[in-house]
Each structure stands twice: as C-alpha cells, then as structure tokens.
Design a protein around this motif. Structure first.
Motif, PDB file in Angstrom:
ATOM      1  N   ASN A  60      13.018 -24.153  20.415  1.00 20.17           N
ATOM      2  CA  ASN A  60      14.241 -24.631  19.772  1.00 20.17           C
ATOM      3  C   ASN A  60      13.908 -25.644  18.680  1.00 20.17           C
ATOM      4  OD1 ASN A  60      13.669 -27.049  21.084  1.00 20.17           O
ATOM      5  ND2 ASN A  60      15.237 -26.789  22.648  1.00 20.17           N
ATOM      6  N   SER A  61      14.900 -26.369  18.223  1.00 17.82           N
ATOM      7  CA  SER A  61      14.703 -27.290  17.096  1.00 17.82           C
ATOM      8  C   SER A  61      13.830 -28.483  17.449  1.00 17.82           C
ATOM      9  CB  SER A  61      16.061 -27.780  16.586  1.00 17.82           C
ATOM     10  OG  SER A  61      16.748 -28.492  17.607  1.00 17.82           O
ATOM     11  N   LEU A  62      13.566 -28.703  18.755  1.00 21.83           N
ATOM     12  CA  LEU A  62      12.689 -29.797  19.177  1.00 21.83           C
ATOM     13  C   LEU A  62      11.292 -29.311  19.527  1.00 21.83           C
ATOM     14  CD1 LEU A  62      15.171 -31.774  21.473  1.00 21.83           C
ATOM     15  CD2 LEU A  62      14.464 -32.350  19.140  1.00 21.83           C
ATOM     16  N   GLY A  63      11.040 -28.016  19.356  1.00 24.65           N
ATOM     17  CA  GLY A  63       9.738 -27.465  19.714  1.00 24.65           C
ATOM     18  C   GLY A  63       9.597 -27.189  21.194  1.00 24.65           C
ATOM     19  N   LEU A  64      10.735 -27.054  21.894  1.00 27.65           N
ATOM     20  CA  LEU A  64      10.748 -26.817  23.328  1.00 27.65           C
ATOM     21  C   LEU A  64      11.220 -25.401  23.633  1.00 27.65           C
ATOM     22  CD1 LEU A  64      12.498 -30.135  24.383  1.00 27.65           C
ATOM     23  CD2 LEU A  64      10.028 -29.680  24.365  1.00 27.65           C
ATOM     24  N   ILE A  81      13.439 -31.940  33.056  1.00 25.16           N
ATOM     25  CA  ILE A  81      12.206 -31.445  33.676  1.00 25.16           C
ATOM     26  C   ILE A  81      11.047 -31.725  32.732  1.00 25.16           C
ATOM     27  CG2 ILE A  81      10.973 -29.449  34.594  1.00 25.16           C
ATOM     28  CD1 ILE A  81      13.432 -29.930  36.216  1.00 25.16           C
ATOM     29  N   ILE A  82      10.030 -32.417  33.226  1.00 25.20           N
ATOM     30  CA  ILE A  82       8.821 -32.686  32.451  1.00 25.20           C
ATOM     31  C   ILE A  82       7.668 -31.965  33.138  1.00 25.20           C
ATOM     32  CG2 ILE A  82       7.237 -34.452  31.595  1.00 25.20           C
ATOM     33  CD1 ILE A  82       9.921 -34.857  30.377  1.00 25.20           C
ATOM     34  N   GLY A  83       6.885 -31.191  32.397  1.00 30.23           N
ATOM     35  CA  GLY A  83       5.779 -30.496  33.043  1.00 30.23           C
ATOM     36  C   GLY A  83       4.898 -29.758  32.063  1.00 30.23           C
ATOM     37  N   ALA A  97      12.153 -18.567  34.434  1.00 24.22           N
ATOM     38  CA  ALA A  97      11.377 -19.762  34.750  1.00 24.22           C
ATOM     39  C   ALA A  97      12.232 -20.712  35.581  1.00 24.22           C
ATOM     40  CB  ALA A  97      10.908 -20.445  33.472  1.00 24.22           C
ATOM     41  N   TYR A  98      11.587 -21.513  36.425  1.00 23.22           N
ATOM     42  CA  TYR A  98      12.368 -22.284  37.394  1.00 23.22           C
ATOM     43  C   TYR A  98      13.358 -23.283  36.796  1.00 23.22           C
ATOM     44  CZ  TYR A  98       9.782 -26.777  37.427  1.00 23.22           C
ATOM     45  OH  TYR A  98       9.255 -28.001  37.099  1.00 23.22           O
ATOM     46  N   PRO A  99      13.122 -23.905  35.616  1.00 21.96           N
ATOM     47  CA  PRO A  99      14.175 -24.791  35.093  1.00 21.96           C
ATOM     48  C   PRO A  99      15.486 -24.052  34.808  1.00 21.96           C
ATOM     49  CG  PRO A  99      12.066 -25.303  34.064  1.00 21.96           C
ATOM     50  CD  PRO A  99      11.879 -24.018  34.813  1.00 21.96           C
ATOM     51  N   ILE A 116      17.539 -29.758  31.453  1.00 23.68           N
ATOM     52  CA  ILE A 116      16.885 -29.713  30.141  1.00 23.68           C
ATOM     53  C   ILE A 116      15.379 -29.646  30.359  1.00 23.68           C
ATOM     54  CG2 ILE A 116      16.565 -30.912  27.942  1.00 23.68           C
ATOM     55  CD1 ILE A 116      19.261 -32.344  28.555  1.00 23.68           C
ATOM     56  N   ASN A 117      14.756 -28.609  29.815  1.00 24.53           N
ATOM     57  CA  ASN A 117      13.325 -28.378  30.031  1.00 24.53           C
ATOM     58  C   ASN A 117      12.502 -28.980  28.892  1.00 24.53           C
ATOM     59  OD1 ASN A 117      10.865 -27.508  30.917  1.00 24.53           O
ATOM     60  ND2 ASN A 117      11.277 -25.325  30.658  1.00 24.53           N
ATOM     61  N   VAL A 118      11.785 -30.052  29.209  1.00 25.34           N
ATOM     62  CA  VAL A 118      10.955 -30.751  28.213  1.00 25.34           C
ATOM     63  C   VAL A 118       9.497 -30.599  28.659  1.00 25.34           C
ATOM     64  CG1 VAL A 118      10.578 -32.917  26.978  1.00 25.34           C
ATOM     65  CG2 VAL A 118      12.854 -32.369  27.840  1.00 25.34           C
TER      66      VAL A 118
END
Length: 378
Positions: A60-64, A81-83, A97-99, A116-118
């Motif tokens: 997306n626009s944040l590179g995620l 979610i951080i990982g 994916a789990y998120p 939110i998957n980060v």
C-alpha cells in the motif's frame, strides 16, 4: 606538526559540514526517512518464487502488505501487528495470512475491531521497533501484537552494524547507507532467483564451512532431487548457519543475540506504555517443534535436533515468557495448539506456516485476546 594538525582539523570540519549539508538536503527533499530501510517501496508489485510457492505481493502507500487504513479511528479497538515474514504472510495470499484472518474472526466475535498489519519480510527486533515507532503508533493502537520467532534472538550484529542502525533511526544520511546495502542484497537475491544453480552453488560453498565438500554435495543434491531447484530459505539458513538455526529453539541466554533481542523488546515495551497501548508477544512456533516431518527436513540438511524438540517448550519460549512477565506484557504461545494438530501447518519444504497454519494461529490469537480481556466478546 602543528601545520599538519591544522590541516587535519580543517579537513575534519569540512567533512562534518558537508555531511550536515547533505543531511539537510535529504530532509528538505523528503528522501530516505528513518523508516525507509524497514519497508518495501510504496505501491510495489513483486514476485516471490520459492520451493513451495510462486506468488505476487502488493504494497500500500506505506510500503506495507495491507489495505489502506485511515489514521482517524473507524473502529472501537485497533490492533497493530508487528512482525516478520510470517506476519507478512510470505507464501500465501494476503487474505489467507493470519492478520487478515484475525480481522475476519474478530468482526464475528467482538466489538468493532480494526487489525493493521505493519510487518516486513526479513524483519528482526530492531526493525520491529522502527516499524512501531514510525508507522504503528501513528494509528493510535489499543493493542500491539509483536510476533516473535526464535531467529529474532539468534542475530548478533557487530558494533559497527549496531552503530549504523542507531544512527539511521534519526539521520537520513545513515538511512541512505542502509538502503544502499539492502538494494545490493536484493540484487543478489534477484540474481539467485533468475539462476537457481548459482543459489545452490553458493549454499554448497557456505555448507563446506560445517561439513565436508562431499557431504555438502550430497545434501544439496538430495534436497534438489526431492523438492526442486527454486530458492529455499530454510535450506539457506541451515546450510549457512546451522548453529544459528539450532538457537531458534535452543536460545542461549548468555549470547549477544539474546541481549540484543531483550534491548529491542524492552524499547518496544517502553513505546507501548508511553502511548497507552497494551502489548502482547506472540510466538511463532518453529516447524521442528511441531511436526516430525519438519525435524526430518532439517535433518536432511545436516541439522540434528534433540529428540525432545517435539515434546518440550523451547528455551526461546521459556526465556521470552520470563521476559514478558518481567516487562508486564502479555504472551500468546500457540505451541500446544499447533502440537495438537501436528501435520499440515507448515509448507512441505519450508520453515513458514501454510494457510492452515495461519488459520490456526489466527483462531488461537483471537481466543487469547478475548479470554484475557484485551477485547470484549459480543
């Protein structure tokens, strides 16, 4: 002598001024912010072809690898979610994916909740800290789930690398240096993907540091005959650093890798507390702790595990649970849940969980968050 010292002083001052001007220029142009080395380019589309999958990722626009999320709240609760690659969903479609599955489950089971998957492929504890500081906290999360894996405590960066990382957290010039290094690494990965024979030749050479040349030839030949010649990250890890992979389960609490892990997790905890977010450390089990076929796979690559690996909690889980209790944060450990299923949760020839593994992880995490009072059931 005095003239020489004067010239050296002038040269040093000139270099400092030049670097300061370059830093100012990068800031004015908005280039290479501190988060840049930790995410993929915004709006990127790229292919990932490995032993068990051939899939295209989009950012997306944040590179995620996630949908777009607005910073203002649209839900009662927000979970960030951080990982690393597991949370990113390497090898599976984003929706599997789990998120994303956690979001789907919580829509049915709890009050309004946004996930939110980060996360980023190849991330480690220092990356987690920056992903949270620079992106995650901008969404004002109620809960931060940090997905940890034994590999996170096996890295022992040199003093020079640690210094570069620390400087890049605030200075764009050093962020640029990290980006250049990352692009060089990505270029080599692309070359390996285009020519798998070179990838396996490289691994044979690395393997020779731990086994005989003949054994390495047999190991690589057998693996390719059984699973094909596409790139494989488990083979790369085991053949390049078998002791490091062993410590994914049997973590050494006296190692520099564990100390580095503790320092970064402590810093992440501090950020969460400063911003009023509850924090949970969520374990991703190592395949060899769950499935005998994963033990056999690692054995075929020359790594022999203890017979108790499928029965006992790993040292990594024990150490992280103690750390979490010390820091006052939650722990989600799905190892028992995974062992109750045993088979079909990991890709056949890779260390990553497959769609069924993602589903089980999400179900267990949703239940944990509800039962521990992080979220309210409907």
């Amino acid at each position: 002598m005095r003239a020489i010292l004067t010239k050296l002083g002038i040269m040093a001052v000139s270099i400092v001024i030049g670097l300061a001007l370059l830093e100012c220029g990068l800031r004015i142009l908005g280039r290479y912010p501190p988060i840049a080395p930790h995410v993929m380019p915004a709006g990127a589309v790229f292919r990932d072809k490995e032993t068990d999958w051939d899939i295209t990722y989009r950012t997306n626009s944040l590179g995620l690898r996630d949908i777009e999320h607005a910073y203002p709240r649209t839900a009662t609760k927000r979970i960030v979610i951080i990982g690393a690659s597991a949370a990113f969903g390497q090898g599976v479609e984003r929706e599997l994916a789990y998120p994303a599955l956690l979001q789907e489950l919580l829509i049915k089971r709890s009050d309004s909740t946004e996930v939110i998957n980060v996360s980023a492929i190849g991330a480690g504890p220092e990356n987690y800290y920056m992903l949270l500081r620079e992106i995650g906290l901008r969404f004002h999360p109620d809960i931060v789930v940090v997905n940890v894996f034994g590999r996170d405590a096996a890295e022992s960066p040199s003093l020079m690398k640690r210094t570069l990382r620390a400087l890049s957290h605030n200075l764009r010039l050093f962020s640029l240096v990290r980006i250049v290094n990352k692009r060089l690494s990505d270029r080599r990965s692309a070359e390996f993907a285009a020519n798998p024979d070179r990838f396996w030749e490289f691994l044979r050479d690395r393997c020779a540091s731990f086994h005989s040349a003949g054994d390495c030839r047999d190991i690589v030949g057998h693996f390719r005959a059984s699973h094909g010649s596409s790139m494989n990250m488990l083979a790369a890890a085991v053949l390049s650093d078998p002791e490091g992979v062993r410590q994914w389960v049997d973590t050494d609490s006296t190692s520099e890798g564990w100390s580095y892990f503790v320092a970064n997790i402590t810093a992440i905890t501090r950020l969460c507390k400063e911003h009023g977010a509850k924090m949970v450390l969520a374990f991703m089990p190592e395949g060899a702790q769950v499935d005998p076929r994963q033990v056999a796979l690692e054995s075929s690559l020359g790594l022999q595990r203890s017979p108790s690996v499928l029965l006992e909690p790993g040292t990594f889980q024990v150490l992280v649970t103690h750390l979490a209790n010390t820091l006052g944060v939650g722990v989600y450990n799905p190892l028992g849940l995974f062992r109750s299923r045993i088979h079909g949760l990991f890709f056949e020839a890779d260390l990553h969980i497959d769609p069924a593994g993602h589903r089980l992880f999400a179900e267990g995490l949703a239940t944990y968050l509800l039962e521990q009072g992080y979220l309210t059931s409907r």
